[in-house]
Design a protein around this motif. Structure first.
Motif: not given
Lengths: 223, 223
Positions: B31, B34, B105, B107, B167
DNA sequence: ACCTGAACACCGTTCAAGT
DNA sequence: ACCTGAACACCGTTCAAGT
């Protein structure tokens, strides 16, 4: 006798090391070993140069990966799609071309998804898709949204299919696909997942292309 | 005075190091930084243990990544979808839940796409989707194919959206999205890509969720 | 301009050893 | 069973130097 020039390992320019040749070598590595076989060092080794020689042509590995993905999109036969008199069959043709082009190099797919579709070749292909959809006579706003819808569908399909294709292997036939889907169910108790167990057979019984075209038709029907 | 026990850096079991805690730490790192911020070593550092301590819980990094993705799918509110009396709105609810869960989320998305959807939580969610579709009264074979179609659509959408989300940043608002789309067009001459330039404004003018639901409706209309 | 050699700060993973 | 320390074979990238 005096040594003549050592084969080739001194600094200085070389012909043969070009952006084109680097991308070809990178694609060869990804085809053979999947996305994780691609490293700056492995490409350099494949070309017989020092790792940092590549930094003359690409600023970072991410740039190289982006160029590799965009290069693949440059192979689409856009003229064939534009030349199709029927807009709907033209869209199907373009979508199928994109799918086939990407699945011919499944290892590139995860790289491409991560990098996005922002390269020059990607933009041109997107422009063509918009042109084809506008021929369909959709409201202008719907054309833009339908284009996005089609892109996400093709990408999603390709991503799921590519995840199932082991690197370096031949495209599996239907029997192999069925076996693979069953394997993916793994130790899961089929009694707990009755519909999944049944659906695995159904989906696997069609080859990926037929399944892809079925979904594409449903999607176009909805427009 | 004699030294008491050194804070905590000797071999032997520790409470606090569990599969659950490892996945939480991994998600925190992804988070914040990334997908590329996730490494075995970074997770270990985050938890204050030696890198190889994690190998007690996950056989490889790939296993950790797969568990991380499946863990996210376990957060879907399947009961809410199953409790919806109308099958179509139940499907929309589940699809939107999946999209929101993944984009919370971003990433993780590239990791998940690469790993596939073969974990136990993914299988259960797929089973629920099949159940919902079967309530719609589709032919049995079409249920299986429609499920696959919906999955690819949601994944494709999420993949494209996640690729645009930097990110660690807050979810961009509509103005930021528009700016980003224009930036993605980059130096490309708008005169050469007239439809793309126009469409960028149209698509960006809708927030991602509205665009997503529009496509989902078109898709369900086609079934 | 284009390449090499050496180095930097990283990786995932393994192995032997300690508790 | 669970952890550490040290090591292995890798990474991407930078920098100074050679042609």
């Amino acid at each position: 006798m005096t040594e003549s020039v050592p084969p080739r390992s001194r600094p200085g320019p070389r012909r043969g090391l070009t952006e084109r040749a680097i991308l070809d070598a990178a694609l060869r590595l990804v085809d053979a070993g999947g996305a994780e076989a691609l490293s700056v060092r492995s490409v350099a080794a494949e070309m017989g140069v020092a790792p940092n020689a590549l930094y003359t042509y690409f600023r970072t590995k991410a740039d190289l990966v982006a160029a590799l993905g965009d290069d693949l999109l440059g192979r689409l036969d856009l003229d064939a799609a534009l030349g199709d008199a029927d807009w709907r069959s033209a869209v199907v043709r373009l979508a199928a071309d994109l799918r086939a082009t990407l699945l011919a190099h499944p290892g590139v797919v995860p790289l491409l998804l991560h990098a996005g579709f922002a390269g020059p070749r990607a933009l041109v292909a997107g422009e063509v898709l918009l042109e084809l959809l506008s021929r369909g006579g959709l409201p202008a706003d719907d054309t833009a949204r339908a284009s996005y819808l089609l892109q996400t569908y093709v990408l999603g399909t390709v991503a799921l299919d590519a995840a199932e294709l082991p690197p370096g292997a031949a495209r599996p036939d239907d029997a192999a696909r069925t076996a693979e889907r069953r394997r993916a169910l793994g130790g899961a108790d089929p009694a707990l997942l009755p519909r999944t167990a049944a659906a695995a057979d159904v989906v696997a019984a069609y080859n990926g292309d037929a399944q892809f075209r079925w979904g594409l038709d449903r999607l176009l029907d909805g427009l």
